[in-house]
Design a protein around this motif. Structure first.
Motif, PDB file in Angstrom:
ATOM      1  N   UNK A 148       0.760  -1.347  -0.111  1.00 48.31           N
ATOM      2  CA  UNK A 148      -0.043   0.071  -0.101  1.00 48.31           C
ATOM      3  C   UNK A 148       0.790   1.337  -0.015  1.00 48.31           C
ATOM      4  N   UNK A 149       1.893   1.351   0.817  1.00 54.82           N
ATOM      5  CA  UNK A 149       2.871   2.200   0.753  1.00 54.82           C
ATOM      6  C   UNK A 149       3.499   2.479  -0.669  1.00 54.82           C
ATOM      7  N   UNK A 150       3.889   1.526  -1.138  1.00 61.26           N
ATOM      8  CA  UNK A 150       4.276   1.405  -2.663  1.00 61.26           C
ATOM      9  C   UNK A 150       3.382   2.166  -3.643  1.00 61.26           C
ATOM     10  N   UNK A 151       1.991   1.706  -3.540  1.00 65.48           N
ATOM     11  CA  UNK A 151       1.163   2.489  -4.356  1.00 65.48           C
ATOM     12  C   UNK A 151       0.965   3.809  -3.998  1.00 65.48           C
ATOM     13  N   UNK A 152       1.208   4.469  -2.823  1.00 64.19           N
ATOM     14  CA  UNK A 152       1.075   5.596  -2.358  1.00 64.19           C
ATOM     15  C   UNK A 152       2.229   6.465  -3.186  1.00 64.19           C
ATOM     16  N   UNK A 153       3.610   5.968  -2.879  1.00 72.11           N
ATOM     17  CA  UNK A 153       4.630   6.559  -3.477  1.00 72.11           C
ATOM     18  C   UNK A 153       4.647   6.425  -4.963  1.00 72.11           C
ATOM     19  N   UNK A 154       4.339   5.527  -5.769  1.00 69.11           N
ATOM     20  CA  UNK A 154       3.982   5.491  -7.092  1.00 69.11           C
ATOM     21  C   UNK A 154       2.974   6.687  -7.491  1.00 69.11           C
ATOM     22  N   UNK A 155       1.955   6.652  -6.813  1.00 67.02           N
ATOM     23  CA  UNK A 155       0.696   7.960  -7.247  1.00 67.02           C
ATOM     24  C   UNK A 155       1.469   9.244  -7.206  1.00 67.02           C
ATOM     25  N   UNK A 156       2.144   9.545  -5.992  1.00 70.36           N
ATOM     26  CA  UNK A 156       3.085  10.728  -5.820  1.00 70.36           C
ATOM     27  C   UNK A 156       3.833  11.241  -6.745  1.00 70.36           C
ATOM     28  N   UNK A 157       4.917  10.051  -7.135  1.00 67.39           N
ATOM     29  CA  UNK A 157       5.654  10.180  -8.057  1.00 67.39           C
ATOM     30  C   UNK A 157       5.085  10.571  -9.471  1.00 67.39           C
ATOM     31  N   UNK A 158       4.103   9.754  -9.974  1.00 63.93           N
ATOM     32  CA  UNK A 158       3.621  10.104 -11.041  1.00 63.93           C
ATOM     33  C   UNK A 158       2.730  11.253 -11.308  1.00 63.93           C
ATOM     34  N   UNK A 159       2.061  11.892 -10.032  1.00 64.11           N
ATOM     35  CA  UNK A 159       1.320  12.792 -10.449  1.00 64.11           C
ATOM     36  C   UNK A 159       1.889  14.104  -9.618  1.00 64.11           C
ATOM     37  N   UNK A 160       3.091  14.138  -9.500  1.00 59.97           N
ATOM     38  CA  UNK A 160       3.960  15.086  -8.574  1.00 59.97           C
ATOM     39  C   UNK A 160       3.318  16.548  -9.149  1.00 59.97           C
TER      40      UNK A 160
ATOM     41  N   UNK B 120       1.012  17.442 -11.098  1.00 55.53           N
ATOM     42  CA  UNK B 120      -0.490  18.001 -10.996  1.00 55.53           C
ATOM     43  C   UNK B 120      -0.721  18.340  -9.426  1.00 55.53           C
ATOM     44  N   UNK B 121      -0.240  17.612  -8.622  1.00 63.42           N
ATOM     45  CA  UNK B 121      -0.354  17.753  -7.088  1.00 63.42           C
ATOM     46  C   UNK B 121       0.120  19.217  -6.730  1.00 63.42           C
ATOM     47  N   UNK B 122       1.334  19.597  -7.150  1.00 63.39           N
ATOM     48  CA  UNK B 122       1.885  20.728  -7.034  1.00 63.39           C
ATOM     49  C   UNK B 122       0.679  22.024  -7.588  1.00 63.39           C
ATOM     50  N   UNK B 123       0.362  21.978  -8.838  1.00 68.69           N
ATOM     51  CA  UNK B 123      -0.034  22.690  -9.451  1.00 68.69           C
ATOM     52  C   UNK B 123      -1.605  22.761  -8.772  1.00 68.69           C
ATOM     53  N   UNK B 124      -2.258  21.884  -8.526  1.00 66.29           N
ATOM     54  CA  UNK B 124      -3.524  22.098  -7.825  1.00 66.29           C
ATOM     55  C   UNK B 124      -3.453  22.222  -6.144  1.00 66.29           C
TER      56      UNK B 124
END
Length: 609
Positions: A192-204, A206-210
């Protein structure tokens, strides 16, 4: 899990023999450690009696032998055991890769899948090196030591055997049971932590922009905290187990003093032998230190390997990598068409390898609206239906090959062989309701169709179905084996331009790569230049990905472009499509998934989903 270990031992050369050899070396190393302390106690006690020097020769020599051999045996045991475990791990990893190559990764949780392929597969090493070998060697040494000490004093030997069983087997088993929930939970928590890390790296970006980065970091911190709490509870249990082992083996020492002292007083036992009885349990206690941890590791390894086994036993989704017809190989073992100066091999429809055909008789339960296709405008000579495709099914467009202004190949003679045929096709993900039904399309060499529809309607799902990555829910799908795909998020790897293009064809020569880059408008790029997704513009990244298709040999009969102009400005998008239109020859059909009105207008046919 035992069945998996057995299969892996059988899969590698002399696997069982090497496993037995590793156990034997472990027994020798642990036995040497126990014997070293026991003989040292004998030597010191005997020396205190001031015997003749000759009487000390044997124990002194034995101390040197056990001290030297202990390190040598332990090194050999580590070498043999790790070599065996690494070979088993390699065999398991190859099995996982082979399984994944025969199915699709679309829709899978990428972080969880990455954890299964890496950390979970590595659990087989823990089973061999940290569980099987320590327990097996300790068991043999305890039994052998008890038998030897029984020649000195039977009562002490019986107590030692009982305490060793409690400390080496019962206590680790109890510790593993107490921490079972936490140990088993750490494996999915890491996934589950790997999923969150993957999501964070993939959408970094967009996460900053929004402005959502703090929320995502909080989610990551919570996943880390859950894993940390589970590890802390397991460590606390392990600490109690190690303390319990020390207490139990201390009882063995006390029993040796009690029974051995009486034997010395009665003259049945000499003082040096009493020292051996007392110090041997301390040596065994040292070999038990890692057994509690090994029992907990076993729980985690079992959970990890169960996840790997579930992956290996899972029913395949789609057909995975499509098999492509390969030209005859040269003496160097690479396709002739990939050698220096080789020309692309065109697909002769009369000699194409048997088309991949999927027919499902039972109609699936359908939902949403049937797909609609826009016939070419009757007022346009360029878009009028081809006579060769007149007898098509109802609602099937028969787009002409690309107009003259779009490609120099437009005047080349066209064949009537279908590259792609969809008849009453129903698509959707396995174990989910169908997304679309009634999709009809027939596409011949050189023809081009735009696939349009609202976001989320199923355009990429249609592409995945055509590629064979997911099976059709119903209907008929006939597709050529040779299909090229330009993904919407095609990845640019942090390596040279040439190596990025060679993902399309590992045997592509520098000349072929240079020609492909020139055809997509990237002739200015140096093949040896190191690039990544951050150093290339959006347009350059899309063009590099498109160049991968142009080095395929033979040239693909069908190319699917998934949103080729997305994230590009108007000028870059127009230039890219102009180059792509000119790059593919008369034998290559194009299926373009797009929302771009200009791209749609350039396609003679449109499939509306």
């Amino acid at each position: 899990m035992i069945g998996l270990v057995t299969r892996l031992l059988s899969a590698i050369p002399r696997g069982r023999a090497r496993f037995v050899a590793a156990i034997a070396l472990g027994v020798a190393a642990t036995g040497a450690s126990v014997a070293l302390l026991g003989v040292s106690a004998w030597l010191l006690t005997l020396a205190a009696e001031h015997p003749a020097v000759a009487a000390l020769t044997v124990p002194a020599t034995a101390v040197r032998m056990f001290g030297t051999s202990r390190g040598a045996f332990r090194y050999a045991e580590r070498l043999c055991g790790h070599d065996l475990a690494l070979n088993m791990q390699g065999a398991l990893r190859l099995s996982v890769y082979d399984k994944l190559a025969r199915t699709t990764l679309l829709g899978a949780r990428r972080g969880d899948l990455l954890t299964r392929v890496t950390a979970d597969v590595e659990a087989i090493m823990d089973v061999v090196v940290r569980v099987a070998l320590p327990f097996a060697s300790a068991s043999v040494v305890v039994l052998g030591t008890s038998l030897i000490l029984a020649t000195f004093d039977v009562a002490s030997a019986v107590v030692l055997l009982g305490c060793a069983v409690i400390a080496g087997i019962v206590v680790p088993w109890v510790a593993a049971r107490l921490s079972l929930r936490d140990d088993a939970a750490t494996v999915p928590l890491r996934a589950a932590m790997a999923d969150v890390v993957y999501e964070t790296a993939l959408a970094a970006p967009e996460l900053v922009a929004y402005g959502a980065s703090e929320t995502q970091f909080a989610k990551l911190a919570e996943a880390d905290a859950q894993l940390r709490r589970a590890d802390q509870r397991a460590a606390w249990t392990r600490g109690l187990a190690v303390g319990a082992q020390s207490v139990v083996m201390g009882m063995a020492v006390a029993a040796a003093l009690l029974f051995g002292a009486d034997a010395v007083v009665t003259g049945e036992l000499r003082a040096p032998a009493l020292a051996v009885l007392v110090f041997t349990p301390l040596a065994l206690a040292e070999s038990f230190d890692d057994l509690a941890k090994a029992a907990q590791v076993m729980t985690r390894a079992r959970a990890s390997l169960e996840r790997v086994t579930a992956l290996l036993d899972a029913a395949p989704v789609g057909v995975g990598d499509r098999a492509r017809t390969v030209t005859e190989t040269s003496d160097r073992g690479v396709p002739d068409s990939a050698t220096e100066g080789a020309a692309p091999v065109a697909h002769d429809p009369a000699s194409i390898t048997a088309l991949s055909s999927v027919r499902i008789a039972a109609a699936a339960e359908t939902s949403q609206h049937p797909a609609r296709i826009r016939p070419p405008s009757d007022s346009s000579a360029e878009c009028s239906p081809s006579a060769a495709h007149a007898p098509l099914l109802q609602h099937v467009a028969s787009p002409q090959a690309v107009p003259q202004e779009d490609s120099s190949y437009a005047t080349s003679p066209q064949t009537t062989a279908a590259v792609l045929a969809l008849r009453d096709l129903v698509i959707g993900w396995p174990d989910a309701p169908p997304l679309l039904h009634g999709i009809n399309l027939e596409l011949g060499p050189g023809e081009r169709v735009a696939v349009t529809g609202a976001s989320g309607v199923g355009k990429t799902t249609l592409a995945a179905t055509i590629l064979g990555m997911i099976p059709p829910a119903a209907g008929e799908l006939i597709a050529d084996d040779s299909i090229g795909y330009l993904a919407q998020d095609a990845h640019i790897f942090a390596t040279t331009v040439a190596e990025n293009v060679r993902i399309g064809n590992p045997w592509a020569t520098d000349d072929a790569i240079t020609a492909a880059l020139a055809r997509v408008g990237l002739s200015y790029l140096d093949l040896a230049r190191e690039v990544s997704a951050q150093t290339l513009s959006g347009g350059e990244a899309r063009r590099v990905a498109a160049a991968r298709l142009l080095v395929l040999r033979p040239a693909p009969a069908l190319v699917i472009l998934d949103e080729p102009t997305e994230h590009l400005d108007h000028e870059s998008a127009a230039a890219l499509m102009r180059d792509l239109w000119a790059a593919f020859g008369p034998t290559t059909a194009l299926l373009v998934i797009t929302h771009d009105a200009e791209v749609i207008a350039r396609c003679p046919g449109e499939l509306r989903l």
